[in-house]
Design a protein around this motif. Structure first.
Motif, PDB file in Angstrom:
ATOM      1  N   TYR A 136      61.819  45.553  35.818  1.00  0.00           N
ATOM      2  CA  TYR A 136      60.620  46.069  36.483  1.00  0.00           C
ATOM      3  C   TYR A 136      60.950  47.326  37.284  1.00  0.00           C
ATOM      4  O   TYR A 136      62.111  47.619  37.582  1.00  0.00           O
ATOM      5  N   GLU A 137      59.888  48.050  37.636  1.00  0.00           N
ATOM      6  CA  GLU A 137      59.981  49.213  38.518  1.00  0.00           C
ATOM      7  C   GLU A 137      58.894  49.099  39.567  1.00  0.00           C
ATOM      8  O   GLU A 137      57.719  48.877  39.242  1.00  0.00           O
ATOM      9  N   ASP A 138      59.266  49.245  40.796  1.00  0.00           N
ATOM     10  CA  ASP A 138      58.332  49.158  41.909  1.00  0.00           C
ATOM     11  C   ASP A 138      57.405  50.367  41.889  1.00  0.00           C
ATOM     12  O   ASP A 138      57.855  51.511  41.785  1.00  0.00           O
ATOM     13  N   ILE A 139      56.092  50.131  41.980  1.00  0.00           N
ATOM     14  CA  ILE A 139      55.142  51.244  42.073  1.00  0.00           C
ATOM     15  C   ILE A 139      54.369  51.186  43.387  1.00  0.00           C
ATOM     16  O   ILE A 139      53.383  51.895  43.562  1.00  0.00           O
ATOM     17  N   GLY A 140      54.828  50.325  44.310  1.00  0.00           N
ATOM     18  CA  GLY A 140      54.191  50.254  45.619  1.00  0.00           C
ATOM     19  C   GLY A 140      52.941  49.387  45.615  1.00  0.00           C
ATOM     20  O   GLY A 140      52.457  48.947  44.570  1.00  0.00           O
ATOM     21  N   GLY A 141      52.431  49.114  46.798  1.00  0.00           N
ATOM     22  CA  GLY A 141      51.222  48.314  46.914  1.00  0.00           C
ATOM     23  C   GLY A 141      51.408  46.878  46.472  1.00  0.00           C
ATOM     24  O   GLY A 141      50.440  46.206  46.111  1.00  0.00           O
ATOM     25  N   GLY A 142      52.660  46.389  46.477  1.00  0.00           N
ATOM     26  CA  GLY A 142      52.929  45.027  46.031  1.00  0.00           C
ATOM     27  C   GLY A 142      52.892  44.864  44.526  1.00  0.00           C
ATOM     28  O   GLY A 142      52.852  43.744  44.021  1.00  0.00           O
ATOM     29  N   LEU A 143      52.931  45.987  43.783  1.00  0.00           N
ATOM     30  CA  LEU A 143      52.831  45.949  42.330  1.00  0.00           C
ATOM     31  C   LEU A 143      54.088  46.524  41.681  1.00  0.00           C
ATOM     32  O   LEU A 143      54.789  47.346  42.277  1.00  0.00           O
ATOM     33  N   VAL A 144      54.336  46.082  40.453  1.00  0.00           N
ATOM     34  CA  VAL A 144      55.463  46.612  39.682  1.00  0.00           C
ATOM     35  C   VAL A 144      55.016  46.857  38.250  1.00  0.00           C
ATOM     36  O   VAL A 144      54.025  46.293  37.782  1.00  0.00           O
ATOM     37  N   ARG A 145      55.754  47.716  37.566  1.00  0.00           N
ATOM     38  CA  ARG A 145      55.621  47.865  36.120  1.00  0.00           C
ATOM     39  C   ARG A 145      56.651  46.931  35.485  1.00  0.00           C
ATOM     40  O   ARG A 145      57.857  47.135  35.649  1.00  0.00           O
ATOM     41  N   LEU A 146      56.189  45.924  34.765  1.00  0.00           N
ATOM     42  CA  LEU A 146      57.082  45.010  34.061  1.00  0.00           C
ATOM     43  C   LEU A 146      57.350  45.604  32.684  1.00  0.00           C
ATOM     44  O   LEU A 146      56.434  45.723  31.863  1.00  0.00           O
ATOM     45  N   ASN A 147      58.587  45.979  32.424  1.00  0.00           N
ATOM     46  CA  ASN A 147      58.937  46.712  31.213  1.00  0.00           C
ATOM     47  C   ASN A 147      59.090  45.783  30.013  1.00  0.00           C
ATOM     48  O   ASN A 147      59.917  44.874  30.016  1.00  0.00           O
ATOM     49  N   LEU A 148      58.315  46.040  28.962  1.00  0.00           N
ATOM     50  CA  LEU A 148      58.339  45.196  27.768  1.00  0.00           C
ATOM     51  C   LEU A 148      59.644  45.322  26.997  1.00  0.00           C
ATOM     52  O   LEU A 148      60.013  44.410  26.250  1.00  0.00           O
ATOM     53  N   ALA A 149      60.360  46.425  27.169  1.00  0.00           N
ATOM     54  CA  ALA A 149      61.612  46.631  26.445  1.00  0.00           C
ATOM     55  C   ALA A 149      62.805  45.973  27.131  1.00  0.00           C
ATOM     56  O   ALA A 149      63.886  45.900  26.538  1.00  0.00           O
ATOM     57  N   ALA A 150      62.636  45.503  28.354  1.00  0.00           N
ATOM     58  CA  ALA A 150      63.750  44.921  29.099  1.00  0.00           C
ATOM     59  C   ALA A 150      64.211  43.613  28.458  1.00  0.00           C
ATOM     60  O   ALA A 150      63.382  42.791  28.053  1.00  0.00           O
ATOM     61  N   PRO A 151      65.514  43.394  28.336  1.00  0.00           N
ATOM     62  CA  PRO A 151      66.004  42.148  27.737  1.00  0.00           C
ATOM     63  C   PRO A 151      65.459  40.898  28.410  1.00  0.00           C
ATOM     64  O   PRO A 151      65.136  39.921  27.728  1.00  0.00           O
ATOM     65  N   ASP A 152      65.334  40.932  29.735  1.00  0.00           N
ATOM     66  CA  ASP A 152      64.848  39.751  30.455  1.00  0.00           C
ATOM     67  C   ASP A 152      63.368  39.481  30.232  1.00  0.00           C
ATOM     68  O   ASP A 152      62.857  38.442  30.650  1.00  0.00           O
ATOM     69  N   CYS A 153      62.690  40.424  29.590  1.00  0.00           N
ATOM     70  CA  CYS A 153      61.259  40.245  29.314  1.00  0.00           C
ATOM     71  C   CYS A 153      61.015  39.683  27.920  1.00  0.00           C
ATOM     72  O   CYS A 153      59.922  39.199  27.626  1.00  0.00           O
ATOM     73  N   ARG A 154      62.030  39.700  27.064  1.00  0.00           N
ATOM     74  CA  ARG A 154      61.811  39.379  25.659  1.00  0.00           C
ATOM     75  C   ARG A 154      61.396  37.937  25.428  1.00  0.00           C
ATOM     76  O   ARG A 154      60.648  37.640  24.497  1.00  0.00           O
ATOM     77  N   ASP A 155      61.902  37.001  26.271  1.00  0.00           N
ATOM     78  CA  ASP A 155      61.550  35.597  26.054  1.00  0.00           C
ATOM     79  C   ASP A 155      60.354  35.156  26.884  1.00  0.00           C
ATOM     80  O   ASP A 155      60.049  33.964  26.974  1.00  0.00           O
ATOM     81  N   LEU A 156      59.657  36.108  27.477  1.00  0.00           N
ATOM     82  CA  LEU A 156      58.462  35.804  28.250  1.00  0.00           C
ATOM     83  C   LEU A 156      57.279  35.661  27.300  1.00  0.00           C
ATOM     84  O   LEU A 156      56.930  36.615  26.598  1.00  0.00           O
ATOM     85  N   PRO A 157      56.650  34.484  27.206  1.00  0.00           N
ATOM     86  CA  PRO A 157      55.519  34.316  26.287  1.00  0.00           C
ATOM     87  C   PRO A 157      54.409  35.330  26.565  1.00  0.00           C
ATOM     88  O   PRO A 157      54.091  35.606  27.732  1.00  0.00           O
ATOM     89  N   SER A 158      53.828  35.856  25.522  1.00  0.00           N
ATOM     90  CA  SER A 158      52.794  36.882  25.698  1.00  0.00           C
ATOM     91  C   SER A 158      51.595  36.360  26.471  1.00  0.00           C
ATOM     92  O   SER A 158      51.001  37.095  27.272  1.00  0.00           O
TER      93      SER A 158
END
Length: 360
Positions: A62-84
């Motif tokens: 992820y990348e912090d974008i402020g305001g309590g929000l982040v961009r969760l990166n779909l290409a990140a290895p830790d995101c690959r097993d996250l159910p859509s």
């Protein structure tokens, strides 16, 4: 959005154009709810985008974008097993939270003022003249959501969803619960969240409630009645909760309610700490997913009854700071002198943390 965070994005993405900066500030202000008009189409598009997005080891989760929000990166290895479907739930729930905050165009203009200042200082990867020209056209167009520039897309291949930062803290538990619900078919699923006072158990349960449909039971409803508070009982690790009644009413109650021949109800009586009595019975309809929240939830008296054990940790310094802010000086003293030592005795006696499936 603060100046340091904006500068960090400029440093990470030196090919940013004014439209990329405006997109960042728009997401910081309004989140990503504009992308969810049709949940079915949103899920299909998400799955399609994930299929064409290769895993990239160097990409952070992820990348912090402020305001309590982040961009969760779909290409990140830790995101690959996250159910859509779970990712879409986090995205949708995040959008709903932002919408409830009633952020306005004025908030976006405040962010633009910061962007203007940073650009005037020569710290943006584009000129002030370019920003002025872009913002004039952007305002004239009615402050629309914009896309990344072609340069940005070609250089950085952005693929992400906007979610609340707090969902990252419960992500391992959310993944595990999602898998359990898929594997267990129609059988009840029971999760227990344990941990020290002020470690965030209630907050974690509330975040999970944004993503799953379940009934939440609190260990605080099962403090030991006054007439059972003998020296012998209170000296025993975890003895200050009425674990016998909890097992009978909640754990056995869930199993009974799941039986088609049963009433379909879980009936329990919360303990009233003010006078030491039991409140009127509470009847709740059976739900397939049930979460137990509170210290002593992992007590060995309950046996092997949980499908998932989650344990939250916190440093002593942060624990005291949270209790002070939440409960005040007098209650902090009571926690430090009485309740925290009792919890620590329980954690140590039964090695609670090491028996957990997930530690947050």
């Amino acid at each position: 959005m603060n100046k340091e965070l904006l500068l960090a994005h400029f440093a990470r993405y030196p090919l940013m154009q004014p439209t990329d900066a405006v997109k960042l500030l728009y997401q910081n202000t309004f989140g990503g709810g504009h992308l969810i008009r049709d949940p079915e189409k949103a899920l299909a598009y998400l799955e399609e985008e994930r299929a064409r997005t290769p895993e990239t080891p160097a990409v952070p989760l992820y990348e912090d974008i402020g305001g309590g929000l982040v961009r969760l990166n779909l290409a990140a290895p830790d995101c690959r097993d996250l159910p859509s479907d779970l990712l879409l739930k986090m995205f949708s729930a995040s959008a709903a939270h932002v919408l409830a905050e009633n952020r306005t165009q004025t908030d976006l203009e405040d962010a633009f003022a910061l962007l203007y200042t940073v650009t005037a200082e020569g710290k943006a990867p584009f000129t002030l003249a370019a920003l002025d020209e872009y913002l004039d056209a952007y305002r004239a167009a009615g402050y629309p959501m914009v896309s990344h520039s072609e340069n940005y897309r070609n250089a950085y291949c952005p693929a992400y969803r906007i979610i609340q930062m707090e969902y990252l803290t419960i992500l391992p538990a959310a993944k595990a619960i999602s898998r359990l619900l898929m594997r267990r078919s129609a059988a009840p699923v029971v999760i227990a969240i344990d941990g020290p006072a002020a470690s965030g158990k209630t907050t974690a349960a509330a975040a999970l409630a944004d993503l799953f449909f379940f009934f939440l039971f609190h260990m605080a409803d099962y403090f030991l009645p006054f007439d059972m508070r003998t020296e012998e009982r209170l000296a025993a690790p975890g003895g200050n909760v009425h674990y016998e009644r909890f097992k009978k009413e909640i754990l056995d109650g869930i199993a009974s309610a799941a039986d088609p021949r049963g009433s379909g109800l879980v009936v329990y009586r919360p303990f009233d700490c003010s006078d030491g009595t039991l409140k009127a019975p509470v009847s709740v309809p059976y739900k397939r997913l049930n979460i137990i929240e509170g210290s002593y939830a992992h007590h060995p008296h309950f046996g092997d009854c949980y499908d998932l054990r989650v344990f939250l940790t916190i440093s002593p310094e942060e624990q005291r700071a949270r209790i002070l802010a939440r409960n005040g000086e007098e209650m902090l003293t009571r926690f430090v002198e009485r309740w925290i030592p009792m919890e620590e005795q329980y954690f140590a006696a039964f090695d609670v943390e090491s028996h957990a499936d997930i530690i947050l």
